[in-house]
Design a protein around this motif. Structure first.
Motif: not given
Length: 188
Positions: A42, A52, A62
């Motif tokens: 983040a 995030l 991610i």
């Protein structure tokens, strides 16, 4: 002691980081926190934690990146890996999988105190994080993070105090290490 990999998961504010760090120290293992990796990412991306989480709901890469790092650490061994999906992601690698949980209000009080925010704000953050985590786990991995059957040990961290929970967890790990020894020499 040989090679040991422990995965610790739990709901936000349940104490997973506290107990994972304790296990790492007690058994001389490395400590890896998926939450720390998530927070670092983040920061690298210039967004806050909740943003995030929102981005991760749209971008599978991610979570996959963080989970791949956790898998690599687990394969190296002699590690405690803590994260909301650790026990599920590492189910085939971790020797011991532990989940901790506590009632929502207690977790909110813990987070409010730790982060110097109101209990209402902590409740809101927990609910958003849990919803995001559960949706992504199901979408990306077909995992229901409310299904604790993957765990070798599930501990409610309330109403016990921290030292009592540490005792319960250490007793389980000690017993595991005691019974594991005879099986190491068995040929398949």
């Amino acid at each position: 002691m040989g090679n040991l990999t422990i995965a610790v998961s739990g709901t936000p504010g349940s104490g997973k980081t506290t107990y994972a760090r304790f296990l790492a120290e007690r058994y001389g293992l490395r400590f890896v926190s998926n939450g720390m990796l998530f927070r670092e990412l983040a920061k690298e991306m210039g967004v806050d934690l909740l943003e995030l989480h929102r981005l991760a709901e749209q971008r599978e890469d991610i979570d996959r990146e963080i989970d791949e790092r956790a898998l690599q650490e687990a394969k190296r061994g002699n590690v405690v890996i803590e994260g909301h999906l650790a026990v599920w992601i590492l189910r085939d690698i971790a020797d011991i999988k532990i989940i901790v949980d506590a009632p929502l209000r207690i977790r909110a009080e813990r987070i409010a105190q730790r982060e110097s925010i109101s209990i209402e704000e902590a409740l809101s953050q927990i609910q958003l994080r849990e919803k995001s985590n559960a949706e992504r786990a199901m979408r990306y991995y077909k995992v229901d993070i409310r299904d604790y059957s993957v765990a070798d040990l599930m501990v409610k961290t309330y109403p016990l105090d921290v030292n009592s929970v540490k005792h319960v967890i250490a007793s389980f790990v000690d017993a595991y290490l005691h019974v594991r020894k005879p099986f190491k020499d068995v040929k398949a």
